[in-house]
Design a protein around this motif. Structure first.
Motif, PDB file in Angstrom:
ATOM      1  N   VAL A 191      -4.677   3.735  -9.864  1.00 22.59           N
ATOM      2  CA  VAL A 191      -3.771   3.538  -8.654  1.00 22.59           C
ATOM      3  C   VAL A 191      -5.229   3.658  -7.396  1.00 22.59           C
ATOM      4  O   VAL A 191      -5.517   4.903  -7.308  1.00 22.59           O
ATOM      5  N   SER A 192      -5.254   2.672  -6.619  1.00 17.44           N
ATOM      6  CA  SER A 192      -6.191   2.952  -5.584  1.00 17.44           C
ATOM      7  C   SER A 192      -5.991   2.296  -4.568  1.00 17.44           C
ATOM      8  O   SER A 192      -5.099   1.017  -4.651  1.00 17.44           O
ATOM      9  N   VAL A 193      -6.268   2.440  -3.195  1.00 15.98           N
ATOM     10  CA  VAL A 193      -6.105   1.732  -1.986  1.00 15.98           C
ATOM     11  C   VAL A 193      -7.091   1.953  -1.265  1.00 15.98           C
ATOM     12  O   VAL A 193      -7.664   3.045  -0.894  1.00 15.98           O
ATOM     13  N   LYS A 232      -1.976  -2.281  -2.730  1.00 19.07           N
ATOM     14  CA  LYS A 232      -2.594  -1.436  -3.302  1.00 19.07           C
ATOM     15  C   LYS A 232      -3.247  -2.051  -4.861  1.00 19.07           C
ATOM     16  O   LYS A 232      -3.007  -3.117  -5.304  1.00 19.07           O
ATOM     17  N   ALA A 277       0.693  -1.201  -0.062  1.00 21.31           N
ATOM     18  CA  ALA A 277      -0.166   0.106   0.265  1.00 21.31           C
ATOM     19  C   ALA A 277       0.817   1.007  -0.073  1.00 21.31           C
ATOM     20  O   ALA A 277       0.686   2.253  -0.483  1.00 21.31           O
TER      21      ALA A 277
END
Lengths: 161, 263
Positions: B230-232, B239, B199
């Motif tokens: 990109v996302s977390v 991620k 992450a």
């Protein structure tokens, strides 16, 4: 003398020599339409009509070869007068007698022209083109006479099928 | 006293014959002028209309023949043009590929695709070279845009390439800039994505993902994909990175098998 039918005949002659003669050749045999028309006019019309029609046909046929023009005019005029005299003095009732007369006209006309034009052996030309041409022309003349004498009608023609 | 008209009427037959004979004699003995005039006049009236009609019809026939010939020529030219366009495109691709340097200690074997296996998306490609061209299983396959996959099966004259869009095929990748390592995978639902990335890894959209060289199949540094998003999620330790492959798997054509050792 009504002139319009004769003009139409001359146009038919022009049409034949320009377009139809090439399409109706069978093994070198062509219909001698000029002699046929002159003979038929001489058979059924007056002496004057036959004479001047023959001269006119001679001019049209001769226009394709100017050196032959006087010959064509003279031969056709003489033949027209002879046929006219024969039809006036003899009783040509049957189709056969008229066909024989037509055959003689074709033979004289084509032989004289072949004699004047052809450089080949005359007998060979006679055998190869003149005789088949005479037969072909006689066939067309016979068909015309059948219709002219009302032996052949459209009704009878349809009845064949 | 006899009137001239009466004389003419009585002798009209002789007159007609006389006129005809005069015309015949004139035509026979005259210079060409009379014959030419008569011939031209009769041709103009009775021959020319039909000869012009004949010429017109013959012209139409020629036009029809010419039309058929030209249509055939157009079809042939069109076919040749298509072939030349294809050759031009191939030439352009090959010119672009001239700048492509294979990894050190690798040689390139150019191959062509002869068949594609697909199931909604391409899974594998059959190429036109096999064992006879020194191709063996697990050799990497590339094109000028980047990594395409690896050789899965080999026959004497053909081989099958497992593409990166095959869900069973994964590549160890690395973010070119930050050198972060992860696994490039593909699934029909998610598309291509970068897996196993912590992450806190440094990665942003637009970054290039290249092969890491780990695993021993793919050499390091081959372009694999561009980071799309990109996302977390809060609490996740990994991620979620969506990728766009550098290779358009729907339009692959010429490929190159990387063979270790210089050819």
């Amino acid at each position: 003398m009504k002139i319009i039918p004769y003009i139409i005949y001359l146009y038919i002659l022009g049409l034949y020599y320009t377009i139809l003669s090439d399409l109706t050749v069978i093994y070198g045999a062509t219909v001698d339409l000029a002699a046929l028309m002159v003979a038929l006019v001489a058979l059924y019309k007056s002496e004057t009509a036959a004479l001047w029609f023959a001269i006119s046909v001679g001019i049209i046929v001769g226009s394709r070869r100017l050196d032959l023009m006087p010959w064509e005019m003279a031969i056709l005029a003489v033949l027209a007068l002879i046929v006219n005299q024969i039809s006036a003095r003899m009783n040509l009732e049957s189709s056969i007698s008229r066909l024989i007369l037509l055959a003689v006209v074709f033979l004289i006309h084509q032989s004289v022209i072949a004699f004047l034009v052809s450089s080949d052996d005359l007998f060979f030309v006679m055998y190869r083109t003149i005789l088949p041409g005479i037969l072909f022309s006689l066939l067309i003349g016979w068909i015309f006479l059948q219709f002219r004498d009302v032996h052949a009608t459209w009704r009878r023609f349809k009845a064949l099928f | 006293m006899t009137w001239p008209s009466t004389i003419l009427h009585k002798n009209r037959r002789i007159l007609r014959f006389g006129l005809a004979i005069i015309l015949l004699v004139l035509t026979a003995v005259s210079p060409d002028l009379i014959r030419t005039s008569l011939g031209n006049f009769s041709s103009l009236l009775f021959i020319r209309p039909f000869s012009e009609l004949k010429n017109y019809v013959v012209g139409l026939q020629n036009v029809a023949t010419e039309n058929v010939r030209l249509k055939s020529l157009i079809a042939e030219s069109s076919l040749q043009l298509n072939i030349l366009n294809e050759i031009k495109r191939e030439n352009q691709r090959l010119r672009e590929f001239l700048g492509f340097e294979p990894p050190v200690n690798y040689g390139l074997v150019p191959v062509k695709i002869v068949a594609i296996q697909a199931n909604g998306h391409p899974l594998a490609a059959v190429i036109n070279k096999g064992q006879k061209a020194s191709i063996s299983v697990d050799q990497p396959v590339v094109n000028r845009f980047g990594l395409v996959g690896k050789v899965k099966e080999v026959m004497p004259d053909f081989a099958t390439v497992a593409l990166l869009t095959d869900p069973s095929n994964a590549v160890s990748g690395r973010v070119a800039e930050s050198r972060q390592i992860g696994i490039v995978r593909f699934s029909p639902e998610r598309g291509m994505y970068f897996d196993d990335l912590p992450a806190d890894a440094e990665i942003k959209p637009g970054d290039l993902i290249v092969s890491s060289g780990l695993g021993g199949i793919y050499p390091a540094g081959l372009a694999v994909a561009i980071v799309d998003s990109v996302s977390v999620r809060k609490g996740d330790i990994l991620k979620m990175v969506r990728l766009s492959p550098t290779v358009d798997f729907f339009s692959i054509d010429e490929l190159y098998v990387l063979i270790s050792g210089n050819l």
